[in-house]
Every structure is written in structure tokens, then in C-alpha cells.
Design an enzyme around this catalytic site. Structure first.
Site, PDB file in Angstrom:
ATOM      1  N   TYR A  59       0.792  -1.367  -0.181  1.00 24.76           N
ATOM      2  CA  TYR A  59      -0.031  -0.040  -0.079  1.00 24.76           C
ATOM      3  C   TYR A  59       0.734   1.251  -0.025  1.00 24.76           C
ATOM      4  O   TYR A  59       1.780   1.145   0.806  1.00 24.76           O
ATOM      5  CB  TYR A  59      -0.979  -0.023   1.152  1.00 24.76           C
ATOM      6  CG  TYR A  59      -1.877   1.263   1.328  1.00 24.76           C
ATOM      7  CD1 TYR A  59      -2.890   1.440   0.459  1.00 24.76           C
ATOM      8  CD2 TYR A  59      -1.553   2.320   2.278  1.00 24.76           C
ATOM      9  CE1 TYR A  59      -3.613   2.471   0.461  1.00 24.76           C
ATOM     10  CE2 TYR A  59      -2.561   3.517   2.378  1.00 24.76           C
ATOM     11  CZ  TYR A  59      -3.557   3.503   1.446  1.00 24.76           C
ATOM     12  OH  TYR A  59      -4.324   4.568   1.607  1.00 24.76           O
ATOM     13  N   LYS A 104       4.035   8.900   9.030  1.00 29.05           N
ATOM     14  CA  LYS A 104       3.376   8.273  10.237  1.00 29.05           C
ATOM     15  C   LYS A 104       4.468   8.800  11.486  1.00 29.05           C
ATOM     16  O   LYS A 104       4.251   9.878  11.802  1.00 29.05           O
ATOM     17  CB  LYS A 104       3.558   6.681  10.047  1.00 29.05           C
ATOM     18  CG  LYS A 104       2.134   6.358   9.198  1.00 29.05           C
ATOM     19  CD  LYS A 104       1.830   4.929   9.174  1.00 29.05           C
ATOM     20  CE  LYS A 104       0.418   5.048   8.282  1.00 29.05           C
ATOM     21  NZ  LYS A 104       0.434   4.057   7.131  1.00 29.05           N
ATOM     22  N   ASP A 154       9.011   2.775   0.174  1.00 29.15           N
ATOM     23  CA  ASP A 154       8.150   3.509   1.011  1.00 29.15           C
ATOM     24  C   ASP A 154       8.416   2.979   2.344  1.00 29.15           C
ATOM     25  O   ASP A 154       7.995   1.889   2.815  1.00 29.15           O
ATOM     26  CB  ASP A 154       6.679   2.946   0.292  1.00 29.15           C
ATOM     27  CG  ASP A 154       5.398   3.853   1.269  1.00 29.15           C
ATOM     28  OD1 ASP A 154       5.959   4.009   2.352  1.00 29.15           O
ATOM     29  OD2 ASP A 154       4.307   3.600   0.621  1.00 29.15           O
TER      30      ASP A 154
HETATM   31  C1  LIG Z   1      -0.255   4.775   5.749  1.00 27.49           C
HETATM   32  C2  LIG Z   1       0.952   4.427   4.603  1.00 27.49           C
HETATM   33  C3  LIG Z   1       0.819   5.301   3.607  1.00 27.49           C
HETATM   34  C4  LIG Z   1      -0.199   6.428   3.355  1.00 27.49           C
HETATM   35  O1  LIG Z   1       0.134   7.454   4.372  1.00 27.49           O
HETATM   36  P1  LIG Z   1      -1.048   8.559   4.635  1.00 27.49           P
HETATM   37  O2  LIG Z   1      -0.421   9.492   5.586  1.00 27.49           O
HETATM   38  O3  LIG Z   1      -2.327   7.322   5.177  1.00 27.49           O
HETATM   39  O4  LIG Z   1      -1.666   9.126   3.481  1.00 27.49           O
HETATM   40  C5  LIG Z   1       1.611   4.896   2.331  1.00 27.49           C
HETATM   41  N1  LIG Z   1       2.590   4.060   2.309  1.00 27.49           N
HETATM   42  C6  LIG Z   1       2.531   3.306   3.500  1.00 27.49           C
HETATM   43  C7  LIG Z   1       3.758   1.979   3.595  1.00 27.49           C
HETATM   44  C8  LIG Z   1       1.808   3.340   4.556  1.00 27.49           C
HETATM   45  O5  LIG Z   1       1.643   2.495   5.541  1.00 27.49           O
END
Ligand SMILES: *Cc1c(COP(=O)(O)O)cnc(C)c1O
Length: 426
Positions: free
Chosen positions: A148, A269, A241
Site C-alpha cells: 500500500y 507516520k 516506501d
Molecule cells: C499509511 C501508509 C501510506 C499512506 O500514508 P497516509 O498518511 O495515510 O496518506 C503510504 N505508504 C505506506 C506504507 C503506509 O503504511
């Protein structure tokens, strides 16, 4: 033994919420649909504990889905945010705090010399992709099934069947063309990666180095190294990511832990300490393509917001070597305790510092197909039983548990006892 949860007020709040918010929530997983119950409305939280509006108290293993590595209402973060707010909440002009945070991040994350802040991980991933496309003059992306990267069109693509497949829209409203520029391969499948890079010229290979959005599914031995080589040979940028893994699995994220360095890193995060902040970064040469240093446009009214920057800095300042040792010990105690509580039931407990997943499955999970084959009904029933016993697990089989520095051995013990009782109640 059946135990039930007092949730009259949450139920009433949910009925009201359903009138004004689609599904009653502002982000889908919160609705708890995948564990077959209504959401619990939060009143407040402190440390590792969450209180709902019916007065139930839980040991919280979600911790806002990752940002709260220091726990809820952490004193140092509250002080920093309060002090920042008293000086004004947003200026739309530079502040020294932004430079401090960028310097701190670049000191920690090996491949990040420079960064640009955004307000969400979605935005950071989207912008990193734009930069990768500008830098390579190419459009295609390689991503992994079950990973994701936020909800931007081109990354909301599902795999078709087969080894390496052109993406199909994962949601109505995503243009077929956006999804088709994304090639999707199974995680941990070296042959599929080799086949895809032999066939396509990619702008970027995009990966969560420790995928935690299909449950935690760590990379197989040598897999990240393969991605590094494949990207370089293909002429693509390797984009990690690290929105979840950054500042969590190690001070410098998965890239420090594994020694595999990406060209661009997406962060989020933890970097915002519970306020809206995210970033993408890399070498000076790449990052200076971003406006106004360069020609790749990207902007944000609240980017580098002073409150979020203060929260991020106050978080990172607490993340010293001893903090990671404590986080690792808490993670291990939780993971071992869950294994013990499960006994001979067919479950898989996977963990790395700061992340744990318990899969309801009789064999190891190495990719998304495996994860999807889990007994999600059993997971849901087990989660409902945990909630009734004062433990708040991630309400989805495909999300990780987030141990924090606020979880004590006593929280772990309480959780393991509840877990054993919840297994027995299944
Ligand atoms: C949470 C998440 C995102 C998206 O971040 P948001 O602040 O919710 O837009 C992207 N990549 C990973 C791996 C995530 O866990």
C-alpha cells in the site's frame, strides 16, 4: 466463556455518524467492518491505553496505525506542540524547525540528503513517483501485490492473474490508463521481478521494504538486494516506501537494517509524531529537481506545518539507541506471548522491531496470495473477543500491531492473557 462489550454510546454515535460521514468514518479500516462489528468511538488515550465513550479501557496495539511510537499524549510531544501552537499554527513561510527536522531525518536515514515535506504519506508517495518519472523520462511503475502506498490513482492498482501483470483499477474512479502504467508482481517473487524488468522500462520500482499492509511480510533473503540490482540495470529508480518502517524497524528504517539503499525514500507516520506530516527524500542531485530548486512542481499549504514539525522532532529526539532496545524487547515479548497463547492452533506470528502480525493460517505467509488465504472470519472473531477483554488489536487481518515505547511488560502480560482467553472462546 462469553464476555460482551458495553457499547451503547458508541452505537448511538455511529448511527449519527452514518448520517453525515460515508460509512460513519473518515478512513475505511476504522469502521471495523472486516472484524464484523461496529466501530468504537474514542474519548481519549494516554500512553498505551485507549478509552472509549462507554468508559471501556483498552491496551491499544494500533496507536493511530503507526505514528505514535512514543504512545498517546506523550508529555514531551504535548509540550512541544503546545509551545509551537502558542506561537501561531501556520505561517506559509519558512521556519527553523523545518530545517532542524530535515537535518535530523537526513542524519538518520542513510540515503536521504535532502527532503521535501508533505501532509500525508499518500502525497509523499505521489510526489516521489512524479520525481522518478521526471528524472527517468519514463512512466511505468513496478509495484508489489499487497503493498500500500496511499490512495493515489496510479498506485491503487490491483494485480490480475499471472506472474507480472498490468494493473487494473482497484477502485471505481481510477482511470484504466493510470492503473495500466503500473505493473504488479507478487512480493518475494524474484522470477517475476526479473521477467518484469526484462520486458519494461520502468521509472521506478516501488516497494515497502518491510511490507506491513498485508500483515507483516518481511522480504526473503536477498530479495531487497535483487530489487536494487534490477532497478539499476533497468535504469529505474528504487523507491522505498518507509512510511511504516522508517524510524521504527531501526533508527534509519529498513534501509539501515538491511544495508540496501534506495534512490528515493517515502516517509510518514512516525515523522509527524501523531500530527499530519510526511516527506520524500533522496540525494541532493535528485531532490534539487523539485521546485523551486528545479522544474518538478510540488507544493502544499500546510507542508512543514510548525505543529507537525514540533511533534516530529519531539518524537525523533526520544528515539535513541535505548529506545530501540526497549521497543525490540516489547515486540519480542508480545510475539512470543502470542505464540504461546495460540498453542497448537494454526497461526503464524511474524515480527520485527515495532511490528507484529498474527496470521490465521497453517503455513508461512510470503506474499499477498498467502495473506488473502488467511481465515479472516476466525481473525475477526478473535479480535471481537480481545476487545471484550480490554485489548484493542488492529481490526483487520491485513494490518500490523504497532508496539510502542509506552507499552509496558504489564500491558504485554494483560494482552497475552486476553489473547489466550480469546483463543479459548473461539
Ligand atoms: C499509511 C501508509 C501510506 C499512506 O500514508 P497516509 O498518511 O495515510 O496518506 C503510504 N505508504 C505506506 C506504507 C503506509 O503504511
Amino acid at each position: 466463556m462469553s464476555v460482551s462489550l458495553r457499547d451503547t454510546r458508541s452505537h448511538e454515535a455511529y448511527q449519527r455518524a452514518l448520517m453525515y460521514l460515508p460509512g460513519g468514518v473518515n478512513s475505511p479500516v476504522r469502521a471495523m467492518q472486516s472484524i464484523g462489528r461496529e466501530p468504537l468511538f474514542v474519548d481519549r488515550a494516554e500512553g498505551a491505553e485507549l478509552l472509549d465513550i462507554d468508559g471501556n479501557r483498552y491496551v491499544d496495539w494500533v496507536c493511530s496505525w503507526g505514528p505514535l511510537i512514543c504512545g498517546h499524549a506523550n508529555e514531551q510531544i504535548l509540550e512541544a506542540v503546545t509551545a509551537a501552537a502558542a506561537r501561531g499554527t501556520s505561517y506559509g513561510a519558512p521556519t527553523v524547525g523545518e530545517v532542524d527536522l530535515a537535518e535530523e531525518v537526513s542524519r538518520r536515514i542513510p540515503s536521504v540528503e535532502m527532503l521535501r515535506m508533505t501532509s500525508s504519506g499518500t502525497e509523499a508517495a505521489m510526489s516521489a513517483i512524479r520525481l522518478a518519472r521526471a528524472a527517468t523520462g519514463r512512466e511505468k511503475l513496478l509495484k508489489f501485490a499487497g503493498a500500500y502506498h496511499g490512495h493515489v490513482d496510479g498506485l491503487l492498482a490491483d494485480a490480475g492473474s499471472g506472474l507480472a501483470t498490468q494493473g487494473i483499477p482497484a477502485s471505481p474512479g481510477v482511470p484504466a490508463q493510470s492503473a495500466a502504467a503500473t505493473i504488479i508482481v507478487p512480493w518475494n517473487d524474484a522470477d517475476a521481478v526479473r521477467a518484469a524488468v526484462a520486458e519494461h522500462e520502468f521509472a521506478a520500482i516501488l516497494a515497502e521494504p518491510f511490507p506491513a499492509n498485508m500483515g507483516l511480510v518481511p522480504p526473503a533473503e536477498g530479495f531487497l538486494e535483487l530489487l536494487r540490482e534490477a532497478a539499476t540495470e533497468n535504469g529505474a529508480l528504487l523507491v522505498f516506501d518507509e512510511v511504516i518502517s522508517g524510524f521504527r524497524v531501526a533508527p534509519g528504517g529498513a534501509q539501515e537494517l538491511t544495508g540496501v539503499l534506495p534512490d528515493l525514500t517515502v516517509m510518514g507516520k512516525v515523522i509527524g509524531g501523531g500530527l499530519p506530516a510526511a516527506a520524500y527524500g533522496g540525494s541532493r542531485e535528485l531532490m534539487e529537481r523539485i521546485a523551486p530548486a528545479g522544474d518538478v512542481y510540488q507544493a502544499g499549504t500546510l507542508s512543514g506545518n510548525p505543529l507537525a514539525v514540533a511533534a516530529g522532532l519531539a518524537t525523533l529526539h526520544q528515539l535513541d539507541e535505548s529506545a530501540y532496545l526497549r521497543l525490540a524487547a516489547t515486540t519480542e515479548a508480545l510475539a512470543n506471548g502470542l505464540v504461546e497463547a495460540a498453542g497448537d492452533r494454526p497461526v503464524q506470528v511474524v515480527s520485527t522491531t515495532g511490528l507484529v502480525t498474527l496470521f490465521f493460517k497453517d503455513a508461512p505467509v510470503i506474499d499477498y496470495e498467502d495473506a488473502k488465504a488467511c481465515d479472516t472470519e476466525a481473525y475477526g472473531a478473535w479480535c471481537r473477543a480481545l476487545l471484550a477483554r480490554g485489548v484493542y488489536p488492529p481490526p483487520s487481518q491485513f494490518e500490523a500491531w504497532f508496539p510502542s515505547l509506552a507499552h509496558t511488560p504489564e500491558h504485554v502480560t494483560r494482552t497475552i492473557e486476553a489473547a489466550a482467553a480469546a483463543f479459548a472462546a473461539l
